[in-house]
Write an enzyme that holds these catalytic residues in place. Sequence first.
Site, PDB file in Angstrom:
ATOM      1  N   HIS A  72     -25.165 -38.956  47.004  1.00 54.33           N
ATOM      2  CA  HIS A  72     -25.339 -38.435  45.639  1.00 54.33           C
ATOM      3  C   HIS A  72     -23.985 -38.215  44.981  1.00 54.33           C
ATOM      4  O   HIS A  72     -23.115 -37.567  45.547  1.00 54.33           O
ATOM      5  CB  HIS A  72     -26.078 -37.099  45.677  1.00 54.33           C
ATOM      6  N   TYR A 201     -30.771 -27.842  40.038  1.00 52.09           N
ATOM      7  CA  TYR A 201     -30.715 -26.382  40.188  1.00 52.09           C
ATOM      8  C   TYR A 201     -31.174 -25.786  38.857  1.00 52.09           C
ATOM      9  O   TYR A 201     -30.543 -26.024  37.825  1.00 52.09           O
ATOM     10  CB  TYR A 201     -29.275 -25.925  40.459  1.00 52.09           C
ATOM     11  N   PRO A 293     -28.052 -19.855  50.477  1.00 52.34           N
ATOM     12  CA  PRO A 293     -28.082 -21.326  50.495  1.00 52.34           C
ATOM     13  C   PRO A 293     -27.759 -22.007  49.161  1.00 52.34           C
ATOM     14  O   PRO A 293     -27.636 -23.235  49.120  1.00 52.34           O
ATOM     15  CB  PRO A 293     -29.520 -21.646  50.928  1.00 52.34           C
ATOM     16  N   LYS A 297     -23.633 -24.513  51.711  1.00 50.56           N
ATOM     17  CA  LYS A 297     -22.393 -24.473  52.508  1.00 50.56           C
ATOM     18  C   LYS A 297     -22.571 -24.134  53.987  1.00 50.56           C
ATOM     19  O   LYS A 297     -21.662 -24.366  54.784  1.00 50.56           O
ATOM     20  CB  LYS A 297     -21.426 -23.438  51.908  1.00 50.56           C
ATOM     21  N   TYR A 385     -18.378 -27.802  45.351  1.00 51.38           N
ATOM     22  CA  TYR A 385     -19.673 -28.293  45.827  1.00 51.38           C
ATOM     23  C   TYR A 385     -19.499 -29.450  46.822  1.00 51.38           C
ATOM     24  O   TYR A 385     -20.124 -29.462  47.879  1.00 51.38           O
ATOM     25  CB  TYR A 385     -20.555 -28.713  44.645  1.00 51.38           C
TER      26      TYR A 385
END
Length: 391
Positions: A72, A201, A293, A297, A385
Amino acid sequence: MKTQVGIIGAGPAGLLLSHLLHLQGIESILIENRSRTYIESRVRAGVLEQGTVNTLNEAGVGERMRKEGLLHHGIELSFHNKRHRINMHELTDGRAITVYGQQEVVKDLVKARLVAGGQLLFEVEDVSVHNLDSNQPKIRFRKDGEEQEIACDFIGGCDGFHGICRPSIPAGVLQVFERVYPFGWLGILAQSKPPSEELIYCHHERGFALFSMRTPEITRLYIQCTPDEDIANWPDDRIWHELELRLGADESIQLQEGKILQKGVTPMRSFVVEPMQYGRLFLAGDAAHIVPPTGAKGMNLAVADIRHLSRALGGYYQNNRTDLLEQYSATCLRRVWRSEHFSWWMTALLHRFPDYTPFQQRLQLSELEYVTSSRAASTSLAENYVGLPMN
Ligand code: RFL
Ligand code: PHB
């Protein structure tokens, strides 16, 4: 029994440690209190940073991940029912994440250990650790009703947040840093096509939701709920309805319902102990730290700890070096605290906090707008990220 490194816990941390030690010619015995079937089917993390992918590839366990993992280059943030893409690839000089289930990583590592003749003992009971501040620590446990003892040079405490290693360290040695959040995640795995090719998200007035996946046919979805939510209150219809509302779907995106394969509630916390070592016991992964979560990580941190620990043990056995072992905790904690901050920040940005005032809610939305419109702010999100470079 006798070995060089006794390892407790067959999660990603313990299995990878055992494998990386083997590649350096260092012997270990790994013990796990659950069955092989159980650890290979436990649904958890799904997002691997580039550095984690590189570690697994370099360790020779990346073949299936390279075939089945989904690469991704971006993620989406949704708020006010509108989606905004963060182009991580462009913002981080071409870095990316790979979506590949934690239990698949676990399966690949178990297989590699067994093929190499590694000693893995499942379904052990009553594990305890002893003589941690001597040169010959011991692990005791019961297997098939018989008491066993392993004498070793070092112990890898890789037994997760609820394990016995951390609590075996004498009182007063560890400093604990903790924050418990007033919500949890209800997670499902479903037989249905993910609504989007990338993760979404969602910030929503009804609470956070996350749309992730495992394969092009299997979705992994999460809904913010109370930390002690009773799953019985969530029949399948209610879950799909709530996800639909929080996704705020327009014509360009459709949530497909499908058979729910697994359901569970996870409470959320941030937690760190310092130092990550006592005598010859080295804590790694969730045994030493927990992140909520939201930043994806946890498993990546476990892998980063193990890289350092296996290198430090390699230095000890190959060159008689003790400096890397002495620096282990401080080296790991630098990355741990960066990930703790990022996970806390992502959590604060996206969830509905029961005690937030309208003022705080406006600030949250303002920050979401900033993060998705300023190149500087989205670069900061993107580089955290995808994961800062591992050393
Ligand atoms: P684990 O995986 O908990 O493994 C510890 C192992 O030790 C065993 N054990 C014992 N064995 C022997 N004797 C005892 N006394 C023992 N006590 C326990 C346990 O049975 C287990 O097999 O810890 P490890 O290896 O440190 O790995 C950490 C990761 O599992 C964890 O950080 C991640 O799953 C967190 N996480 C995520 N991390 C990511 O990097 N990316 C993600 O996308 C992500 N999503 C998540 C997550 C965790 C979640 N949950 C369920 C907590 C999503 C969720 C919902
Ligand atoms: C998952 O796919 O399980 C997942 C993805 C991203 C997260 C957490 C979990 O932040």
